[in-house]
Design a protein around this motif. Structure first.
Motif, PDB file in Angstrom:
ATOM      1  N   ALA A 111       0.357 -23.793  -6.970  1.00 44.25           N
ATOM      2  CA  ALA A 111       1.594 -24.554  -7.155  1.00 44.25           C
ATOM      3  C   ALA A 111       2.111 -25.061  -5.815  1.00 44.25           C
ATOM      4  O   ALA A 111       2.664 -26.163  -5.731  1.00 44.25           O
ATOM      5  N   ALA A 112       1.912 -24.284  -4.762  1.00 44.91           N
ATOM      6  CA  ALA A 112       2.375 -24.687  -3.422  1.00 44.91           C
ATOM      7  C   ALA A 112       1.665 -25.958  -2.968  1.00 44.91           C
ATOM      8  O   ALA A 112       2.286 -26.872  -2.427  1.00 44.91           O
ATOM      9  N   ASN A 117       2.065 -31.762  -2.097  1.00 45.69           N
ATOM     10  CA  ASN A 117       1.452 -33.058  -2.413  1.00 45.69           C
ATOM     11  C   ASN A 117       2.435 -34.035  -3.036  1.00 45.69           C
ATOM     12  O   ASN A 117       2.392 -35.239  -2.776  1.00 45.69           O
ATOM     13  N   HIS A 118       3.316 -33.509  -3.874  1.00 46.57           N
ATOM     14  CA  HIS A 118       4.256 -34.350  -4.612  1.00 46.57           C
ATOM     15  C   HIS A 118       5.523 -34.681  -3.825  1.00 46.57           C
ATOM     16  O   HIS A 118       6.460 -35.267  -4.363  1.00 46.57           O
ATOM     17  N   GLY A 119       5.557 -34.283  -2.560  1.00 45.16           N
ATOM     18  CA  GLY A 119       6.643 -34.716  -1.685  1.00 45.16           C
ATOM     19  C   GLY A 119       7.938 -33.938  -1.781  1.00 45.16           C
ATOM     20  O   GLY A 119       9.005 -34.455  -1.444  1.00 45.16           O
ATOM     21  N   HIS A 120       7.869 -32.680  -2.217  1.00 46.75           N
ATOM     22  CA  HIS A 120       9.089 -31.877  -2.379  1.00 46.75           C
ATOM     23  C   HIS A 120       9.489 -31.111  -1.116  1.00 46.75           C
ATOM     24  O   HIS A 120      10.515 -30.424  -1.111  1.00 46.75           O
ATOM     25  N   ARG A 127       9.663 -35.577   5.657  1.00 47.93           N
ATOM     26  CA  ARG A 127       8.877 -35.255   4.472  1.00 47.93           C
ATOM     27  C   ARG A 127       7.392 -35.186   4.839  1.00 47.93           C
ATOM     28  O   ARG A 127       6.868 -36.064   5.516  1.00 47.93           O
ATOM     29  N   VAL A 128       6.728 -34.119   4.400  1.00 46.44           N
ATOM     30  CA  VAL A 128       5.297 -33.932   4.654  1.00 46.44           C
ATOM     31  C   VAL A 128       4.607 -33.707   3.319  1.00 46.44           C
ATOM     32  O   VAL A 128       5.041 -32.885   2.518  1.00 46.44           O
ATOM     33  N   THR A 129       3.522 -34.451   3.086  1.00 45.12           N
ATOM     34  CA  THR A 129       2.807 -34.351   1.802  1.00 45.12           C
ATOM     35  C   THR A 129       1.374 -33.843   1.973  1.00 45.12           C
ATOM     36  O   THR A 129       0.553 -33.992   1.086  1.00 45.12           O
ATOM     37  N   ILE A 130       1.087 -33.246   3.117  1.00 43.05           N
ATOM     38  CA  ILE A 130      -0.262 -32.746   3.394  1.00 43.05           C
ATOM     39  C   ILE A 130      -0.232 -31.214   3.372  1.00 43.05           C
ATOM     40  O   ILE A 130       0.336 -30.586   4.269  1.00 43.05           O
ATOM     41  N   PRO A 131      -0.825 -30.583   2.347  1.00 46.11           N
ATOM     42  CA  PRO A 131      -0.786 -29.115   2.242  1.00 46.11           C
ATOM     43  C   PRO A 131      -1.387 -28.398   3.441  1.00 46.11           C
ATOM     44  O   PRO A 131      -0.958 -27.299   3.798  1.00 46.11           O
ATOM     45  N   SER A 132      -2.388 -29.015   4.090  1.00 49.56           N
ATOM     46  CA  SER A 132      -3.046 -28.369   5.226  1.00 49.56           C
ATOM     47  C   SER A 132      -2.308 -28.591   6.547  1.00 49.56           C
ATOM     48  O   SER A 132      -2.776 -28.134   7.599  1.00 49.56           O
ATOM     49  N   PHE A 133      -1.165 -29.283   6.502  1.00 46.97           N
ATOM     50  CA  PHE A 133      -0.359 -29.513   7.714  1.00 46.97           C
ATOM     51  C   PHE A 133      -0.122 -28.183   8.409  1.00 46.97           C
ATOM     52  O   PHE A 133       0.275 -27.202   7.777  1.00 46.97           O
ATOM     53  N   ARG A 134      -0.370 -28.141   9.706  1.00 43.94           N
ATOM     54  CA  ARG A 134      -0.254 -26.883  10.437  1.00 43.94           C
ATOM     55  C   ARG A 134       1.108 -26.761  11.103  1.00 43.94           C
ATOM     56  O   ARG A 134       1.468 -27.569  11.946  1.00 43.94           O
ATOM     57  N   CYS A 135       1.849 -25.744  10.708  1.00 44.68           N
ATOM     58  CA  CYS A 135       3.177 -25.516  11.262  1.00 44.68           C
ATOM     59  C   CYS A 135       3.082 -24.728  12.567  1.00 44.68           C
ATOM     60  O   CYS A 135       2.106 -24.019  12.820  1.00 44.68           O
ATOM     61  N   LYS A 136       4.117 -24.846  13.387  1.00 47.77           N
ATOM     62  CA  LYS A 136       4.202 -24.135  14.654  1.00 47.77           C
ATOM     63  C   LYS A 136       5.360 -23.140  14.590  1.00 47.77           C
ATOM     64  O   LYS A 136       6.243 -23.261  13.740  1.00 47.77           O
ATOM     65  N   LYS A 146      16.774 -32.726  -3.928  1.00 46.08           N
ATOM     66  CA  LYS A 146      16.551 -33.123  -5.320  1.00 46.08           C
ATOM     67  C   LYS A 146      15.619 -32.171  -6.068  1.00 46.08           C
ATOM     68  O   LYS A 146      15.601 -32.165  -7.299  1.00 46.08           O
ATOM     69  N   SER A 147      14.858 -31.383  -5.323  1.00 48.11           N
ATOM     70  CA  SER A 147      13.836 -30.528  -5.945  1.00 48.11           C
ATOM     71  C   SER A 147      14.275 -29.074  -6.108  1.00 48.11           C
ATOM     72  O   SER A 147      13.542 -28.269  -6.678  1.00 48.11           O
ATOM     73  N   ARG A 148      15.462 -28.749  -5.623  1.00 49.30           N
ATOM     74  CA  ARG A 148      15.864 -27.336  -5.563  1.00 49.30           C
ATOM     75  C   ARG A 148      16.189 -26.710  -6.916  1.00 49.30           C
ATOM     76  O   ARG A 148      16.180 -25.484  -7.048  1.00 49.30           O
ATOM     77  N   ASP A 149      16.489 -27.539  -7.916  1.00 46.17           N
ATOM     78  CA  ASP A 149      16.831 -26.995  -9.232  1.00 46.17           C
ATOM     79  C   ASP A 149      15.656 -27.025 -10.207  1.00 46.17           C
ATOM     80  O   ASP A 149      15.836 -26.786 -11.398  1.00 46.17           O
ATOM     81  N   MET A 150      14.467 -27.302  -9.706  1.00 50.45           N
ATOM     82  CA  MET A 150      13.291 -27.306 -10.568  1.00 50.45           C
ATOM     83  C   MET A 150      13.023 -25.900 -11.099  1.00 50.45           C
ATOM     84  O   MET A 150      13.200 -24.906 -10.382  1.00 50.45           O
ATOM     85  N   GLY A 151      12.603 -25.821 -12.353  1.00 50.94           N
ATOM     86  CA  GLY A 151      12.335 -24.523 -12.976  1.00 50.94           C
ATOM     87  C   GLY A 151      11.322 -23.704 -12.202  1.00 50.94           C
ATOM     88  O   GLY A 151      11.442 -22.474 -12.066  1.00 50.94           O
ATOM     89  N   LEU A 152      10.309 -24.379 -11.668  1.00 45.17           N
ATOM     90  CA  LEU A 152       9.262 -23.717 -10.889  1.00 45.17           C
ATOM     91  C   LEU A 152       9.854 -22.991  -9.682  1.00 45.17           C
ATOM     92  O   LEU A 152       9.492 -21.840  -9.389  1.00 45.17           O
TER      93      LEU A 152
END
Length: 205
Positions: A111-112, A117-120, A127-136, A146-152
């Motif tokens: 799901a992550a 991927n879906h821009g949440h 905004r980052v849509t690349i799951p493999s993006f490497r954080c520091k 807009k995505s914070r109230d999603m059931g998921l």
């Protein structure tokens, strides 16, 4: 996209372990592997078999990582100073989809990947849509307003299934997470034993 999303629990059954620690795992009911030959007695694995299994388990745990991606992560780990197996875990845990999962913004690693991927997700306000993006270290990851109230998302936040590890600082009221430090193997809350040292042996053969 890999077909693994539709067959993710086959990984559990093939390994004979509940690698994500989920109550839904079919290993809880059927410990034998999938397919018509799944109930055959498992033979003792060779050294190569043990290494291959360790690689498949670690690669499978992080969702849809392809062999090409996983090998590239390993090669990068070999270029870092210190223990290669620890570096490998650090690189995997710095993936954006892994942090979104660890922060309990979503219920599963699969799901992550889709959530990113879906821009949440935003990283440091972008905004980052690349799951493999490497954080520091110090990067702030947040769920878009807009995505914070999603059931998921609400399901994941309220789930008692797992805890947020201490190398990620999470505020579920603001839906933000911060990578405090890069973890070592002992810091990562794997439900089963991972053996990155065997993965290193597999690739260095």
């Amino acid at each position: 996209m890999s077909k693994r999303i539709s067959a993710k629990y086959k990984i559990d059954r093939r390994m004979g372990e509940n690698i994500w620690g989920r109550p839904k795992s079919p290993v809880n009911k059927r410990e034998y592997g999938p397919g018509q030959h799944g109930q055959r007695r498992r033979g003792k694995l060779s050294d190569y078999g043990e290494q291959l299994r360790a690689k498949q388990k670690l690669k499978g745990y992080y969702g849809n990582i392809t062999e090409k991606q996983f090998r590239a992560i390993y090669k990068e780990a070999t270029r870092q100073k210190g223990d290669t197996s620890e570096a490998l875990i650090g690189l995997l845990e710095r993936r954006l989809d892994a942090i979104v999962y660890r922060a309990k913004f979503v219920p599963t690693v699969f799901a992550a990947r889709q959530f990113v991927n879906h821009g949440h997700i935003k990283v440091n306000g972008q905004r980052v849509t690349i799951p493999s993006f490497r954080c520091k270290e110090g990067d702030v990851i947040e769920v878009r307003e807009k995505s914070r109230d999603m059931g998921l998302v609400l399901e994941a936040v309220e789930s008692p299934e797992r805890d947020v590890p201490d190398y990620i600082d999470v505020d579920h009221n603001k839906m933000t997470a911060k990578l405090v430090r890069i973890p070592q193997l002992g810091d990562v809350p794997y439900p089963v034993m991972m053996e990155p040292n065997l993965v290193v042996e597999f690739y260095s053969r």
